[in-house]
Design an enzyme around this catalytic site. Structure first.
Site, PDB file in Angstrom:
ATOM      1  N   SER A 142       0.916  -1.319  -0.152  1.00 41.35           N
ATOM      2  CA  SER A 142       0.008  -0.003   0.008  1.00 41.35           C
ATOM      3  C   SER A 142       1.040   1.244   0.081  1.00 41.35           C
ATOM      4  O   SER A 142       2.101   0.998   0.306  1.00 41.35           O
ATOM      5  CB  SER A 142      -0.843   0.049   1.299  1.00 41.35           C
ATOM      6  N   TYR A 155      -2.222  -1.700  10.348  1.00 37.96           N
ATOM      7  CA  TYR A 155      -2.043  -1.638   8.826  1.00 37.96           C
ATOM      8  C   TYR A 155      -0.645  -1.116   8.413  1.00 37.96           C
ATOM      9  O   TYR A 155      -0.181  -1.392   7.474  1.00 37.96           O
ATOM     10  CB  TYR A 155      -3.295  -0.582   8.212  1.00 37.96           C
TER      11      TYR A 155
HETATM   12  P1  NAD Z   1     -11.441  -5.964  -0.153  1.00 40.70           P
HETATM   13  O1  NAD Z   1     -12.219  -5.775   1.039  1.00 40.70           O
HETATM   14  O2  NAD Z   1     -12.462  -5.678  -1.398  1.00 40.70           O
HETATM   15  O3  NAD Z   1     -11.155  -7.606  -0.455  1.00 40.70           O
HETATM   16  C1  NAD Z   1     -10.365  -8.210   0.581  1.00 40.70           C
HETATM   17  C2  NAD Z   1     -10.308  -9.687   0.123  1.00 40.70           C
HETATM   18  O4  NAD Z   1      -9.750 -10.318   1.335  1.00 40.70           O
HETATM   19  C3  NAD Z   1     -11.583  -9.960   0.068  1.00 40.70           C
HETATM   20  O5  NAD Z   1     -11.652 -11.318  -1.027  1.00 40.70           O
HETATM   21  C4  NAD Z   1     -11.983 -10.865   1.465  1.00 40.70           C
HETATM   22  O6  NAD Z   1     -12.646 -11.721   1.312  1.00 40.70           O
HETATM   23  C5  NAD Z   1     -10.540 -11.289   1.713  1.00 40.70           C
HETATM   24  N1  NAD Z   1     -10.119 -11.554   3.045  1.00 40.70           N
HETATM   25  C6  NAD Z   1     -10.167 -10.640   4.098  1.00 40.70           C
HETATM   26  N2  NAD Z   1      -9.964 -11.494   5.420  1.00 40.70           N
HETATM   27  C7  NAD Z   1      -9.451 -12.666   4.899  1.00 40.70           C
HETATM   28  C8  NAD Z   1      -8.970 -13.944   5.622  1.00 40.70           C
HETATM   29  N3  NAD Z   1      -8.899 -13.847   6.988  1.00 40.70           N
HETATM   30  N4  NAD Z   1      -8.894 -14.984   4.851  1.00 40.70           N
HETATM   31  C9  NAD Z   1      -8.903 -14.839   3.604  1.00 40.70           C
HETATM   32  N5  NAD Z   1      -9.152 -13.812   3.005  1.00 40.70           N
HETATM   33  C10 NAD Z   1      -9.708 -12.911   3.308  1.00 40.70           C
HETATM   34  O7  NAD Z   1     -10.488  -5.028  -0.230  1.00 40.70           O
HETATM   35  P2  NAD Z   1      -9.321  -4.402  -1.080  1.00 40.70           P
HETATM   36  O8  NAD Z   1      -9.288  -2.957  -1.143  1.00 40.70           O
HETATM   37  O9  NAD Z   1      -9.678  -5.100  -2.467  1.00 40.70           O
HETATM   38  O10 NAD Z   1      -7.895  -4.893  -0.618  1.00 40.70           O
HETATM   39  C11 NAD Z   1      -7.019  -5.789  -1.044  1.00 40.70           C
HETATM   40  C12 NAD Z   1      -5.770  -5.674  -0.597  1.00 40.70           C
HETATM   41  O11 NAD Z   1      -5.259  -4.164  -1.181  1.00 40.70           O
HETATM   42  C13 NAD Z   1      -5.427  -5.496   0.609  1.00 40.70           C
HETATM   43  O12 NAD Z   1      -4.310  -5.924   1.373  1.00 40.70           O
HETATM   44  C14 NAD Z   1      -5.476  -4.134   1.131  1.00 40.70           C
HETATM   45  O13 NAD Z   1      -4.533  -3.687   2.465  1.00 40.70           O
HETATM   46  C15 NAD Z   1      -4.744  -3.669  -0.171  1.00 40.70           C
HETATM   47  N6  NAD Z   1      -4.907  -2.365  -0.549  1.00 40.70           N
HETATM   48  C16 NAD Z   1      -5.917  -1.557  -0.809  1.00 40.70           C
HETATM   49  C17 NAD Z   1      -6.388  -0.464  -1.040  1.00 40.70           C
HETATM   50  C18 NAD Z   1      -7.483   0.425  -1.277  1.00 40.70           C
HETATM   51  O14 NAD Z   1      -7.502   1.698  -1.501  1.00 40.70           O
HETATM   52  N7  NAD Z   1      -8.715  -0.197  -1.487  1.00 40.70           N
HETATM   53  C19 NAD Z   1      -5.080   0.614  -1.215  1.00 40.70           C
HETATM   54  C20 NAD Z   1      -3.809  -0.109  -0.832  1.00 40.70           C
HETATM   55  C21 NAD Z   1      -3.754  -1.516  -0.567  1.00 40.70           C
END
Ligand code: NAD
Length: 260
Positions: A142, A155
């Site tokens: 991130s 985080y």
């Molecule tokens: P999201 O909530 O849309 O998706 C998260 C996914 O992880 C889902 O498929 C969920 O079922 C799965 N998950 C959650 N807990 C779990 C567990 N204990 N075991 C297995 N699967 C699990 O979130 P997102 O925004 O797509 O985030 C995905 C990644 O990207 C994360 O690592 C997040 O930190 C990172 N990220 C997101 C953003 C953003 O702005 N959305 C920015 C930077 C980084």
């Protein structure tokens, strides 16, 4: 480009993970899906995207906070797909609170899911990649892997940690055909971020659209969200031969967030 390869994307039932899984499927990779929620819908979307290549999809419901469940997912990948060629460590959760108010169980869960899970998948995937002398490991960090924000201690600690794990992995595999890199997205409008938008709208008594704009303006100079499709395209590039010497990078795609 990725015909015959198998990609395991953790947390690929939603958001960024789903976007990356679809991008890899469109290049011909078989996809092992992991995560919770509407698994069938995600799997169908991925299968459809890769249909022209005749890809297979699999699914394992491992909870990424549990080392033994991660081990059984990796064993499933070995027996049903002949191992993992492309490992995308994406599953992640968020919790927002000051350190003194941060629930201990949320700290433990974020470190387990956002950081330790990648150690477990990597330690179990790398031996098979070494045998084939080819592999791609992409850790979804991130902008918070590079800079901090208040109220996100767990985080930010986990994401800085995964950038460090990425660099160590890259050094340990430097003389092989395995590359290890991190992608550092800025704001992407997924369910994880929608929760933060909704909380901002509720606390500030403002419309959701205004909360979205304010969230972006605070950190992301472009004023636009990054999309899962753009992140998918970067993941595809990192899997290509052109990226064979990209090693240990923490590659930001963040609308200018960390340039400030
Ligand atoms: P999201 O909530 O849309 O998706 C998260 C996914 O992880 C889902 O498929 C969920 O079922 C799965 N998950 C959650 N807990 C779990 C567990 N204990 N075991 C297995 N699967 C699990 O979130 P997102 O925004 O797509 O985030 C995905 C990644 O990207 C994360 O690592 C997040 O930190 C990172 N990220 C997101 C953003 C953003 O702005 N959305 C920015 C930077 C980084």
């Amino acid at each position: 480009m990725l015909n015959g390869k198998t990609a395991l994307v953790t947390g690929s039932t939603s958001g960024i993970g789903l976007g990356i899984a679809k991008a890899l499927a469109a290049q011909g990779a078989h996809i092992i899906v992991n995560g919770f929620g509407d698994v069938d819908a995600a799997r169908a979307e991925i299968a459809q995207t890769g249909a022209a290549h005749g890809i297979r999809t699999g699914y394992h419901n491992a909870d990424m906070s549990k080392a033994e469940q991660i081990a059984s997912m990796m064993a499933y990948a070995e027996t049903d797909f002949g191992g993992v060629d492309i490992l995308v460590n994406n599953a992640g959760i968020q919790h927002v609170a000051n350190i003194e108010d941060f629930p201990v169980d949320r700290w433990d869960a974020i470190i387990a899911i956002n950081l330790s899970s990648a150690f477990h998948t990597m330690r179990l995937a790398i031996p098979g990649m070494r045998k084939k002398n080819w592999g791609r490991i992409i850790n979804i960090a991130s902008a918070h892997g590079l800079v901090a924000s208040a109220q996100k201690s767990a985080y930010v600690a986990a994401k800085h940690g995964i950038v460090g794990l990425t660099k160590t992995g890259a050094l340990e595999t430097a003389h092989t055909g395995i590359t290890v890199n991190a992608i550092c997205p800025g704001w992407v409008l997924t369910p994880l971020v929608q929760k933060q938008v909704d909380a901002r709208a509720e606390n500030g008594h403002i419309p959701v659209e205004q909360a979205k704009r304010e969230l972006l303006m605070e950190k992301q100079p472009s004023g636009e969200f990054v999309t899962p499709e753009q992140l998918g395209a970067l993941a595809v590039f990192l899997c290509s031969e052109a990226a064979a010497q990209v090693r240990g990078a923490a590659w930001n795609m963040d609308g200018g967030w960390v340039a400030q």
